[in-house]
Design a protein around this motif. Structure first.
Motif, PDB file in Angstrom:
ATOM      1  N   GLN A  90      88.404 -38.858  37.062  1.00 23.62           N
ATOM      2  CA  GLN A  90      88.517 -37.418  36.877  1.00 23.62           C
ATOM      3  C   GLN A  90      88.768 -36.663  38.183  1.00 23.62           C
ATOM      4  O   GLN A  90      89.403 -35.606  38.196  1.00 23.62           O
ATOM      5  N   TYR A  91      88.249 -37.201  39.294  1.00 21.58           N
ATOM      6  CA  TYR A  91      88.247 -36.443  40.536  1.00 21.58           C
ATOM      7  C   TYR A  91      89.122 -37.012  41.655  1.00 21.58           C
ATOM      8  O   TYR A  91      89.502 -36.289  42.570  1.00 21.58           O
ATOM      9  N   ALA A  92      89.428 -38.291  41.605  1.00 25.21           N
ATOM     10  CA  ALA A  92      90.095 -38.940  42.737  1.00 25.21           C
ATOM     11  C   ALA A  92      91.425 -38.291  43.109  1.00 25.21           C
ATOM     12  O   ALA A  92      91.669 -38.001  44.284  1.00 25.21           O
ATOM     13  N   LEU A  93      92.288 -38.074  42.135  1.00 26.97           N
ATOM     14  CA  LEU A  93      93.632 -37.587  42.452  1.00 26.97           C
ATOM     15  C   LEU A  93      93.613 -36.201  43.069  1.00 26.97           C
ATOM     16  O   LEU A  93      94.427 -35.890  43.944  1.00 26.97           O
ATOM     17  N   ARG A  94      92.665 -35.380  42.648  1.00 26.44           N
ATOM     18  CA  ARG A  94      92.554 -34.034  43.217  1.00 26.44           C
ATOM     19  C   ARG A  94      92.290 -34.111  44.718  1.00 26.44           C
ATOM     20  O   ARG A  94      92.890 -33.385  45.513  1.00 26.44           O
TER      21      ARG A  94
END
Length: 210
Positions: A90-94
């Protein structure tokens, strides 16, 4: 790999820092590890020429992706590994889009952590298999990388009011809509984001809302 490897561990939990430090010292020779428990201290120690920084998302004085942007701007050569208990899919790409080189879940096994650091040093980046699968899934399904892109402008407006502490009645009055409509928007927001409470909504907005 350089003879001396300087790593800064930034986390406000001493148990996490010391446990990670012990693991890395066993796995790598010539390693020098520094610690920081808040973002201001981290900035000071980054000025001492670190090679890698392990950076938690939630630390005192920090501000989500803004931390990464500042570190990348001030130290373009450093390798930034986000080290968080948040769901990496959920957070890595951001955070990677903000300038991080990798995202590692704190609950990863010892062997996965060592593997991640080796790949980071060898290639300058690290993505877990779960994140790679998420990228492929998003590509084929055309799902947005930013989950807030799933929400309408009105749903974003309602979400922001919810996380600011407004109740259904206050939101109804502010937006001039029925309370039942507010409840409907709230249900849609939770369903689209895959969450079930306001705490999770706060986390998502903190990470993804520019």
């Amino acid at each position: 790999m350089k003879k001396e490897l300087k790593i800064l561990l930034v986390d406000d939990h001493s148990v996490v820092r010391h446990g990670t430090s012990l693991l890395l010292k066993k796995a790598f020779e010539g390693i020098v590890i520094s610690h920081a428990d808040n973002f201001k201290e981290a900035i000071d120690k980054l000025n001492q020429k670190q090679d890698v920084v392990f950076l938690d998302i939630n630390i005192p004085g920090g501000n989500s992706t803004k931390m990464v942007e500042k570190v990348r701007h001030d130290h373009p050569e450093i390798l930034i590994m986000m080290f968080s208990a948040y769901d990496e899919t959920q957070y890595a790409l951001r955070y990677i889009h903000a300038g991080a080189n990798g995202f590692l879940n704190k609950y990863s096994s010892d062997s996965e952590i060592i593997k991640a650091v080796k790949l980071l040093l060898e290639t300058g980046k690290y993505l877990s298999d779960a994140v790679k699968e998420k990228i492929v899934e998003n590509t084929f399904s055309k799902n947005p990388v930013n989950p807030l892109d799933k929400l309408s402008e009105r749903e974003i407006e309602v979400a922001q009011l919810l996380v600011s502490g407004e109740g259904n009645l206050e939101i109804s009055n502010k937006l001039n809509i029925q309370m039942s409509t507010v409840s409907t928007f709230k249900s849609r927001i939770f369903e689209k984001l895959g969450i079930n409470n306001i705490v999770k909504l706060v986390e998502v907005l903190n990470i993804y809302k520019n």
